[in-house]
Write a protein that holds these residues in place. Structure first.
Motif, PDB file in Angstrom:
ATOM      1  N   ALA A  49       0.850  -1.187   0.000  1.00 43.07           N
ATOM      2  CA  ALA A  49       0.000   0.000   0.000  1.00 43.07           C
ATOM      3  C   ALA A  49       0.883   1.234   0.000  1.00 43.07           C
ATOM      4  CB  ALA A  49      -0.908  -0.002   1.237  1.00 43.07           C
ATOM      5  N   ALA A  50       0.276   2.369  -0.275  1.00 41.98           N
ATOM      6  CA  ALA A  50       0.975   3.647  -0.184  1.00 41.98           C
ATOM      7  C   ALA A  50       0.740   4.234   1.202  1.00 41.98           C
ATOM      8  CB  ALA A  50       0.463   4.605  -1.250  1.00 41.98           C
ATOM      9  N   VAL A  51       1.673   5.040   1.665  1.00 42.56           N
ATOM     10  CA  VAL A  51       1.573   5.673   2.982  1.00 42.56           C
ATOM     11  C   VAL A  51       1.897   7.149   2.803  1.00 42.56           C
ATOM     12  CG1 VAL A  51       2.461   5.722   5.347  1.00 42.56           C
ATOM     13  CG2 VAL A  51       2.352   3.554   4.106  1.00 42.56           C
ATOM     14  N   PHE A  52       1.023   8.022   3.306  1.00 39.31           N
ATOM     15  CA  PHE A  52       1.316   9.452   3.200  1.00 39.31           C
ATOM     16  C   PHE A  52       0.704  10.196   4.376  1.00 39.31           C
ATOM     17  CE2 PHE A  52      -2.814  11.065   1.735  1.00 39.31           C
ATOM     18  CZ  PHE A  52      -3.420   9.895   1.290  1.00 39.31           C
ATOM     19  N   THR A  53       1.281  11.347   4.654  1.00 39.27           N
ATOM     20  CA  THR A  53       0.796  12.183   5.749  1.00 39.27           C
ATOM     21  C   THR A  53      -0.240  13.147   5.178  1.00 39.27           C
ATOM     22  OG1 THR A  53       2.978  12.060   6.725  1.00 39.27           O
ATOM     23  CG2 THR A  53       1.499  13.771   7.569  1.00 39.27           C
TER      24      THR A  53
ATOM     25  N   ARG B  58      -2.172  10.618  12.500  1.00 43.64           N
ATOM     26  CA  ARG B  58      -1.928   9.328  11.858  1.00 43.64           C
ATOM     27  C   ARG B  58      -1.486   9.557  10.411  1.00 43.64           C
ATOM     28  NH1 ARG B  58      -3.041   4.644  15.170  1.00 43.64           N
ATOM     29  NH2 ARG B  58      -3.902   3.551  13.360  1.00 43.64           N
ATOM     30  N   GLU B  59      -0.760   8.602   9.878  1.00 47.89           N
ATOM     31  CA  GLU B  59      -0.520   8.580   8.447  1.00 47.89           C
ATOM     32  C   GLU B  59      -1.646   7.816   7.765  1.00 47.89           C
ATOM     33  OE1 GLU B  59       4.293   8.736   7.823  1.00 47.89           O
ATOM     34  OE2 GLU B  59       3.429   6.800   8.379  1.00 47.89           O
ATOM     35  N   LEU B  60      -1.914   8.177   6.503  1.00 45.63           N
ATOM     36  CA  LEU B  60      -2.920   7.442   5.746  1.00 45.63           C
ATOM     37  C   LEU B  60      -2.260   6.355   4.905  1.00 45.63           C
ATOM     38  CD1 LEU B  60      -5.588   9.997   4.573  1.00 45.63           C
ATOM     39  CD2 LEU B  60      -5.729   8.280   6.367  1.00 45.63           C
ATOM     40  N   VAL B  61      -2.990   5.258   4.756  1.00 45.75           N
ATOM     41  CA  VAL B  61      -2.515   4.112   3.979  1.00 45.75           C
ATOM     42  C   VAL B  61      -3.581   3.822   2.930  1.00 45.75           C
ATOM     43  CG1 VAL B  61      -1.728   1.723   4.114  1.00 45.75           C
ATOM     44  CG2 VAL B  61      -1.371   3.258   6.056  1.00 45.75           C
ATOM     45  N   ILE B  62      -3.180   3.657   1.683  1.00 46.79           N
ATOM     46  CA  ILE B  62      -4.167   3.459   0.613  1.00 46.79           C
ATOM     47  C   ILE B  62      -3.647   2.418  -0.374  1.00 46.79           C
ATOM     48  CG2 ILE B  62      -3.300   5.440  -0.732  1.00 46.79           C
ATOM     49  CD1 ILE B  62      -6.255   6.008  -1.477  1.00 46.79           C
ATOM     50  N   ALA B  63      -4.538   1.549  -0.804  1.00 48.70           N
ATOM     51  CA  ALA B  63      -4.160   0.487  -1.735  1.00 48.70           C
ATOM     52  C   ALA B  63      -5.338   0.192  -2.649  1.00 48.70           C
ATOM     53  CB  ALA B  63      -3.772  -0.783  -0.970  1.00 48.70           C
ATOM     54  N   MET B  97       0.519  -3.900   6.041  1.00 53.10           N
ATOM     55  CA  MET B  97       1.156  -2.622   6.358  1.00 53.10           C
ATOM     56  C   MET B  97       1.027  -2.295   7.854  1.00 53.10           C
ATOM     57  SD  MET B  97       2.240  -1.729   3.349  1.00 53.10           S
ATOM     58  CE  MET B  97       2.851  -0.057   3.599  1.00 53.10           C
TER      59      MET B  97
END
Lengths: 344, 344
Positions: A49-53, B58-63, B97
């Motif tokens: 997955a991608a992780v971003f703030t 929190r950081e966001l996680v997207i897939a 993740m």
């Protein structure tokens, strides 16, 4: 674990006993064509997955749109424009929400490349190259994706992520009685452009086909505080105006002759009410439909002018009756057989 | 503006002159089947995008993952499980993740329902009902989506959004020399389950087919601070272990006989190295592969036990040589013709 036979069924890495070091084809493909597009959150496109703030003090906005070959684009459309059209359709959703786009993810269900040789390396290089150009132009980056095979036509699905000042997202349900109905740009170019590409109409300079293949998302104007409601026109002006009205508990009247047409569209439509109907209902415009009170009309025009975007009043919302009415300049009803597209 | 003819080409709303009030079929369809699944950010599934406030700090996680009928699931799989399998595959990415899932978006490219009558109201009600059950079970909600038609097989694409403590996302590239290779649950059930459903193997109690159709994402254990690296097994244990090793700049040895098998798998695999190879390379496991130093092994076992999740050490990472080696208990190389799935 796909059922698919064909190239996917070959050993992906031959020398297992000697230790697997090579990348499987699918991963090498992703690295070759898409790694250059990946932003920092994408983690090199190698994680799950991608992780971003998320940007501090903003709400996140997220949307997804799919496109299918033979439905939303033509098999012989240039690969450079196919991905860009989908990205721009999603960017248009961000514009309709008043949001600032930041990242995107893509799934690609591709016909078996042995059976469909046109999906070769050059095709994907051009496809990804078009997307690279657009993400530079619009200031966002690839976060992730998935590739798979299909026995059917090419299917693309693009997820877009953006952000907005809390509480300032433009909604569909905010139109008020008496608001003007405004639209950006010109309407009908995409629908006429498709007819040009199908050989049903002639286009002097390629403008209409160009607009079918590469719409212009209207991210420029800052409409928060000006528009009461917004959406983008994808399924047809009349149908989409109906959505704005319904969600706001109102009706809307559209003045057919006030709808802005490009010079190329005007040349074809003059004296052809059937083609004006195509413009009003064909969709693929990716222009913004806005509900704006008259006392904000000057502010709307100023902010659109500053962004180089044409904006035109084409109707009015009202509480007297529900639904959409499309009228001529003399008040007569403009006859339409349908209002827009439904996929079911 | 789709090119598709068929039902989509009919007037979607007939009574234009009298004012359009009815919902087009596509929107009524979405409201009928998916509105009950929509969370607050989805804005009633009527806007151009979803809007939500990211959790503070929190950081966001997207897939995103796609599934295609005939590739990732069988045409006669029950509609209840098809959407759930895709959701669970995405939840497995969140688990890999170390992220907490919160929302999802779905695109659905559906064969024309007039031509493919099995995609009727009951089919979609069951499809959405399965998803509703899983989103309750896993504590997330629908944010948005898109529906379209296709001439090919059903194609689904699901985007999942979650969050994680900043800096604590589990990556693939963190394994260190000497770390144990661990795996949750059991391996090979999905690959054998597919063979059962294709009539190639017998399954006493339906366990294997059930695991093919409904994997179990391992969201329970809190692995941050314990695992150096993680990913989920979707394309085959051997291939995916190779990804962990490669991204970490290491090699990995897998002890084939240590790989945990369910009782149903064990019954089939005993004395059948060809079927053990299917387990090791077939994929569709959606178990977690973890790199864990020996001094965290007890902590790993404790946190998995607390979550009711089996965890087994099946190999070791090493810096001596790159790639994956699969060995028997006596150290001999286990012969494999392939390592896993590639879609290209």
């Amino acid at each position: 674990m796909p059922l698919m036979t064909g190239r996917s069924d070959l050993p992906v890495v031959v020398d297992v006993e000697e230790g697997v070091t090579a990348l499987p084809d699918e991963f090498a493909f992703i690295r070759r064509h898409f790694l250059a597009l990946a932003g920092p959150g994408a983690l090199g496109l190698t994680d799950d997955a991608a992780v971003f703030t998320p940007p501090a003090g903003r709400e996140l906005v997220i949307a997804v749109d799919a496109m299918v070959e033979g439905v939303h684009f033509l098999p012989d459309d240039p690969p450079e424009t196919i991905g860009r059209k989908l990205l721009r359709a999603n960017l248009s959703d961000m514009a309709a929400m008043g949001a600032r786009p930041s990242g995107w993810l893509l799934t690609l269900a591709c016909p078996d490349r042995a059976a469909e040789p046109r999906f070769n390396e050059a095709w994907f290089a051009a496809f990804a190259g078009g997307l690279a150009e657009d993400q530079r132009l619009f200031g966002l980056s690839l976060l992730g994706g998935d590739t798979t095979s299909t026995r059917g036509p090419l299917v693309l699905s693009l997820t877009i992520v953006g952000d907005v000042v809390p509480g300032r997202a433009l909604r569909r349900n905010g139109a008020r009685d008496g608001d003007g109905l405004w639209v950006t740009g010109t309407i009908g170019d995409g629908a006429l452009g498709l007819k040009v590409l199908l050989g049903e109409l002639a286009d002097r300079d390629g403008w209409l086909a160009g607009r079918y293949r590469l719409p212009s998302p209207r991210l420029g104007p800052d409409l928060a505080g000006i528009a009461h409601a917004a959406m983008d026109v994808s399924d047809g002006l009349v149908q989409d105006a109906g959505h704005l009205a319904r969600e706001s508990g109102l009706g809307v009247v559209i003045e057919a002759d006030a709808v802005p047409l490009s010079a190329a569209a005007r040349a074809l439509v003059t004296g052809r009410d059937d083609l004006l109907a195509v413009c009003l209902t064909g969709g693929d415009d990716y222009e913004l439909l806005l509900a704006v009170p008259d006392d904000e009309a000057a502010a709307l025009q100023a902010c659109c002018a500053a962004a180089g975007v044409l904006v035109t009043r084409i109707g009015r919302f009202g509480a007297e009756r529900a639904g959409v009415r499309v009228c001529r300049a003399d008040g007569a009803v403009f006859p339409l057989a349908r209002t827009g597209w439904s996929h079911f």
